[in-house]
Design a protein around this motif. Structure first.
Motif, PDB file in Angstrom:
ATOM      1  N   ILE A 163      10.779 -18.538  40.449  1.00 28.60           N
ATOM      2  CA  ILE A 163       9.300 -18.596  40.333  1.00 28.60           C
ATOM      3  C   ILE A 163       8.782 -19.821  41.083  1.00 28.60           C
ATOM      4  N   GLY A 164       9.445 -20.964  40.889  1.00 25.44           N
ATOM      5  CA  GLY A 164       9.028 -22.211  41.543  1.00 25.44           C
ATOM      6  C   GLY A 164       9.091 -22.123  43.054  1.00 25.44           C
ATOM      7  N   LEU A 165      10.076 -21.364  43.575  1.00 22.51           N
ATOM      8  CA  LEU A 165      10.226 -21.214  45.035  1.00 22.51           C
ATOM      9  C   LEU A 165       9.303 -20.129  45.596  1.00 22.51           C
ATOM     10  N   GLY A 166       8.596 -19.439  44.702  1.00 15.67           N
ATOM     11  CA  GLY A 166       7.667 -18.407  45.186  1.00 15.67           C
ATOM     12  C   GLY A 166       8.340 -17.079  45.462  1.00 15.67           C
ATOM     13  N   ASN A 167       9.619 -16.938  45.059  1.00 14.30           N
ATOM     14  CA  ASN A 167      10.313 -15.660  45.293  1.00 14.30           C
ATOM     15  C   ASN A 167       9.897 -14.597  44.265  1.00 14.30           C
ATOM     16  N   ARG A 168       9.458 -15.045  43.083  1.00 15.07           N
ATOM     17  CA  ARG A 168       8.933 -14.121  42.065  1.00 15.07           C
ATOM     18  C   ARG A 168       7.592 -14.647  41.586  1.00 15.07           C
ATOM     19  N   MET A 169       6.683 -13.753  41.252  1.00 14.96           N
ATOM     20  CA  MET A 169       5.357 -14.169  40.808  1.00 14.96           C
ATOM     21  C   MET A 169       5.346 -14.389  39.300  1.00 14.96           C
ATOM     22  N   ALA A 170       4.841 -15.542  38.891  1.00 19.37           N
ATOM     23  CA  ALA A 170       4.809 -15.889  37.463  1.00 19.37           C
ATOM     24  C   ALA A 170       4.044 -14.829  36.662  1.00 19.37           C
ATOM     25  N   TYR A 171       2.956 -14.314  37.225  1.00 23.22           N
ATOM     26  CA  TYR A 171       2.105 -13.334  36.545  1.00 23.22           C
ATOM     27  C   TYR A 171       2.921 -12.064  36.224  1.00 23.22           C
ATOM     28  N   VAL A 172       3.714 -11.599  37.217  1.00 19.41           N
ATOM     29  CA  VAL A 172       4.519 -10.373  37.056  1.00 19.41           C
ATOM     30  C   VAL A 172       5.615 -10.604  36.015  1.00 19.41           C
ATOM     31  N   VAL A 173       6.283 -11.796  36.089  1.00 20.43           N
ATOM     32  CA  VAL A 173       7.362 -12.115  35.142  1.00 20.43           C
ATOM     33  C   VAL A 173       6.786 -12.201  33.726  1.00 20.43           C
ATOM     34  N   ALA A 174       5.603 -12.820  33.603  1.00 22.63           N
ATOM     35  CA  ALA A 174       4.968 -12.954  32.278  1.00 22.63           C
ATOM     36  C   ALA A 174       4.708 -11.568  31.673  1.00 22.63           C
ATOM     37  N   ARG A 175       4.186 -10.649  32.500  1.00 20.01           N
ATOM     38  CA  ARG A 175       3.905  -9.289  32.000  1.00 20.01           C
ATOM     39  C   ARG A 175       5.197  -8.584  31.596  1.00 20.01           C
ATOM     40  N   ARG A 176       6.281  -8.819  32.371  1.00 22.47           N
ATOM     41  CA  ARG A 176       7.579  -8.188  32.045  1.00 22.47           C
ATOM     42  C   ARG A 176       8.107  -8.730  30.706  1.00 22.47           C
ATOM     43  N   LEU A 177       7.973 -10.061  30.485  1.00 21.60           N
ATOM     44  CA  LEU A 177       8.481 -10.673  29.252  1.00 21.60           C
ATOM     45  C   LEU A 177       7.679 -10.221  28.028  1.00 21.60           C
ATOM     46  N   GLY A 195      -3.687 -22.548  44.800  1.00 22.24           N
ATOM     47  CA  GLY A 195      -2.291 -22.566  45.229  1.00 22.24           C
ATOM     48  C   GLY A 195      -1.880 -21.223  45.752  1.00 22.24           C
ATOM     49  N   HIS A 196      -1.248 -21.205  46.938  1.00 27.08           N
ATOM     50  CA  HIS A 196      -0.748 -19.953  47.513  1.00 27.08           C
ATOM     51  C   HIS A 196       0.765 -19.939  47.355  1.00 27.08           C
ATOM     52  N   LEU A 197       1.302 -18.924  46.676  1.00 25.97           N
ATOM     53  CA  LEU A 197       2.754 -18.852  46.463  1.00 25.97           C
ATOM     54  C   LEU A 197       3.404 -18.169  47.651  1.00 25.97           C
ATOM     55  N   SER A 198       4.322 -18.916  48.286  1.00 24.29           N
ATOM     56  CA  SER A 198       4.947 -18.408  49.504  1.00 24.29           C
ATOM     57  C   SER A 198       6.457 -18.328  49.278  1.00 24.29           C
ATOM     58  N   ALA A 199       7.048 -17.140  49.509  1.00 21.42           N
ATOM     59  CA  ALA A 199       8.470 -16.921  49.208  1.00 21.42           C
ATOM     60  C   ALA A 199       9.352 -17.946  49.903  1.00 21.42           C
ATOM     61  N   GLY A 200      10.242 -18.592  49.103  1.00 21.62           N
ATOM     62  CA  GLY A 200      11.199 -19.554  49.667  1.00 21.62           C
ATOM     63  C   GLY A 200      10.632 -20.946  49.852  1.00 21.62           C
TER      64      GLY A 200
END
Length: 701
Positions: free
Chosen positions: A528-542, A583-588
């Motif tokens: 999530i910190g590296l931008g490879n996964r979106m926090a919003y999507v992970v939160a919804r999955r959890l 903030g723009h989340l950019s993969a890697g």
């Protein structure tokens, strides 16, 4: 081809009858194992192990190395297990054979990766027993001698690998004769026409030079006799690859290289070396700055000799090497010259200790490297032949590759010194960390407990150890910072659903990790910190079963300015504390902070998976760059005026450039580092007070 009987006769001159019998037994075992197998040339396969053992016999290697040479392809090519060799010949020989065997069972993406993995395995085996590398070098030498039966492409690939890895290893272990043969055979396979041209030119030049060489040799011999000293004087031939390398590297013509006459004087003891040096300096004038004393300070590979260059008769330059018989043996055969395993009571020789030290360094790099290709790149860097010799403040000599900097020196002293290094003193003066070191300098490192390696160091360090440790430290630093940021982003997303990471049931978190194919919660937070996964999507999955719609009850994520490598500030709009930001989340890359009004993120600003609302923390720290465009009337001392005004407002100019718009008005682009918007306002106020300033604007995307 040598037969086992002729080899046994040669071995009996330095090995006992029982040991010679063991080598014979290994030969017959290999002959049986390889029965029916043939080499590309059509000869029985067993001729190859026999030739490898013969090369090692020339170096007077011990019987276990010779047995390993006989058996080195048995595990790989005949399906005989290592355990069978342990039963037949003992643990030591089986370990040596296993170390030399290549990794054929594994399938790799590329040839390069396969070679790198082979070398990695060899490094591990070398650390256990350094004889592995000697058997491997002899194996490679015989393969190089019989290359012509292979296809052109395969020949070039093997020759390239030999020139890049095996010749430098032979050099690192002080084995000059083997290195020269590797280089000449590799050169001939890589560039057959160039090698033939240079060989023909050398043959012609040798005929023309014969008379001068004879006269110089005669005058040197006469000089030694006159001074009452014993010594063998011989002319020294430059080998083809070294001529080619000098022609290419130093942009010299063939005649310039061949105009230098090289001689070697071999004497009985060290004391005589220095007396001979005095005598030849008396005979011909020495060239200033061309004398090197490798006897007092040996090279990293244990090589010892005195080198000097003289003005000979008719002004021809003469290069002279002066050394003892033992140094000559050491120069040619290196670590194999006095083999340790002949007697266990013998104290380890300096050359052996050096080789062990190098292997230990290689092993350390291997453990720190991210993958096999990164490891092999570090080893190639570490095989530089030229050294500089510098001193620690306590007078200890450190050997480093040419071009090394204070950071390389710091890592050579100790990994912790390198990781916490912040400045250096060279010969007691403060110097940049990137300054290349010169032989004879004293280097002192200034370190600070909380300091961390700087990614910019990778642009100028040259040793493999420094490069590997910097990368390793940055990876660890980046991981801890990514995990930290990832946790803040996920909690921010969960807060929108009135939840928190600590409230998520363990089984649900575990199920998400299995789905994402990750091993631990830290791996998920890092992603999530590296931008490879979106926090919003992970939160919804959890929260998948009981998560309601987001309420947005939690405010924007606060930026402190200490997030490190995983948070960067966009160069297009250069945000500073006080500016409205997203903030723009950019993969890697992690998170990139932009101004809310930045045009580059217009398309994704309202996408909660790509953009996140941010704010500046009250205690934000650090310096931030801002670009200003100043239009003012042209006047003398313009740059100095601007610099002093920025300085008076506690700002710092990072970059300045000027383009004249017309004869009267100049436009100056300034990049200034400031703490926040209030500080920027102070800087602009100071600049406005200057006479002739027409307009100041902040440059944004």
């Amino acid at each position: 081809m040598p037969s086992i009987d002729t080899l046994a006769d040669r071995l009996s001159s330095y090995l006992g009858p029982d040991q010679v019998d063991l080598v014979r037994r290994a030969y017959f075992y290999a002959e049986q194992a390889h029965d029916g197998q043939r080499r590309r040339s059509g000869e029985a396969y067993v001729t190859h192990p026999l030739a490898v053992a013969s090369i090692l016999a020339d170096m007077h290697m011990d019987h276990q190395s010779l047995m390993a040479a006989m058996l080195h392809d048995v595990i790989e090519d005949t399906g005989i297990a290592k355990e069978a060799l342990v039963t037949q010949f003992g643990e030591t020989v089986a370990e040596l054979v296993d170390g030399v065997s290549k990794l054929t069972q594994m399938n790799f993406e590329t040839k390069a990766e396969a070679q790198a993995e082979n070398f990695q395995k060899m490094a591990m085996a070398m650390a256990r027993d350094i004889r592995v590398i000697l058997v491997k070098l002899a194996d490679r030498l015989h393969n190089m001698r019989t290359l012509e039966v292979l296809s052109g492409e395969k020949r070039r690939r093997i020759a390239k690998e030999t020139l890049e890895i095996y010749a430098p290893i032979a050099n690192r272990l002080g084995m000059h004769s083997m290195r020269v043969e590797f280089e000449d055979l590799g050169f001939k396979a890589m560039h057959p026409m160039r090698a033939e041209r240079i060989r023909a030119a050398v043959r012609r030049a040798r005929g023309n030079r014969k008379e001068i060489v004879g006269r110089i040799e005669e005058s040197l011999t006469h000089c030694l006799e006159h001074e009452g000293m014993q010594g063998d004087v011989t002319g020294r031939e430059k080998h083809l690859y070294s001529i080619y390398r000098k022609m290419r590297g130093k942009r010299k013509a063939f005649n310039e290289i061949m105009d230098v006459y090289a001689f070697r004087i071999i004497v009985d003891k060290v004391d005589t070396c220095y007396r001979v040096l005095g005598a030849v300096h008396n005979l011909y004038k020495p060239l200033p700055g061309r004398f090197k004393d490798y006897i007092a300070i040996p090279k990293a590979n244990g090589y010892q000799s005195l080198h000097t260059t003289l003005f000979g008769m008719h002004g021809v330059p003469i290069e002279i090497q002066i050394r003892t018989h033992e140094m000559e043996e050491m120069a040619n055969n290196g670590i194999a010259a006095h083999w340790l395993y002949k007697s266990n009571e013998e104290a380890p020789k300096a050359s052996h200790a050096r080789a062990r030290q190098w292997v230990k360094g290689v092993l350390e790099m291997q453990q720190r490297a991210g993958n096999s290709l990164e490891f092999i790149e570090s080893v190639k860097i570490d095989l530089f032949p030229d050294e500089v010799y510098v001193f620690t403040p306590k007078g200890r000599i450190m050997e480093l590759p040419k071009g090394s900097t204070a950071v390389d020196f710091a890592y050579a002293v100790h990994t912790d010194v390198g990781n916490t290094c912040i400045a250096c003193r060279i010969d007691r003066r403060l110097a940049p960390l990137s300054e290349p070191l010169q032989s004879g300098e004293t280097v002192e490192i200034v370190s600070a407990p909380g300091a961390r390696p700087n990614p910019a160091w990778l642009n100028f360090v040259v040793t493999g150890k420094a490069r590997t440790h910097i990368r390793h430290a940055l990876k660890l630093q980046r991981r801890s910072e990514s995990v930290n940021l990832g946790e803040r982003l996920l909690n921010k997303a969960l807060a929108g659903f009135d939840s928190h990471l600590e409230r998520i049931p363990g089984d649900r978190l575990q199920a998400a990790l299995v789905e994402y194919r990750l091993d631990s919660p830290e791996d998920l937070l890092e992603d999530i910190g590296l931008g490879n996964r979106m926090a919003y999507v992970v939160a919804r999955r959890l929260l998948s079963s009981d998560g309601e719609q987001a309420h947005g009850s939690e405010g924007p994520l606060a930026i402190r300015g200490t997030e490190g490598l995983v948070l960067s500030y966009a160069k297009c709009c250069t945000p500073i504390p006080g500016d409205p930001i997203v903030g723009h989340l950019s993969a890697g890359k992690g998170m990139v902070v932009h101004l809310e009004s930045c045009r580059n993120i217009e398309d994704v600003r309202n996408n909660p998976e790509k953009c996140i609302q941010l704010s500046w923390a009250k205690d934000v720290t650090g310096e931030f760059n801002v670009e200003l465009r100043v239009e003012l009337e042209h006047q003398r001392g313009l740059i100095a005026l601007l610099a002093s005004s920025v300085n008076a407002a506690d700002g710092n100019i990072e970059k300045i450039s000027m383009d004249e718009r017309d004869g009267r008005i100049s436009v100056v682009q300034l990049v200034v580092s400031v703490h926040d918007r209030v500080h920027l306002a102070r800087v602009i106020k100071k600049l406005r007070a200057l006479k002739g300033v027409v307009r100041i604007t902040r440059v944004r995307a």
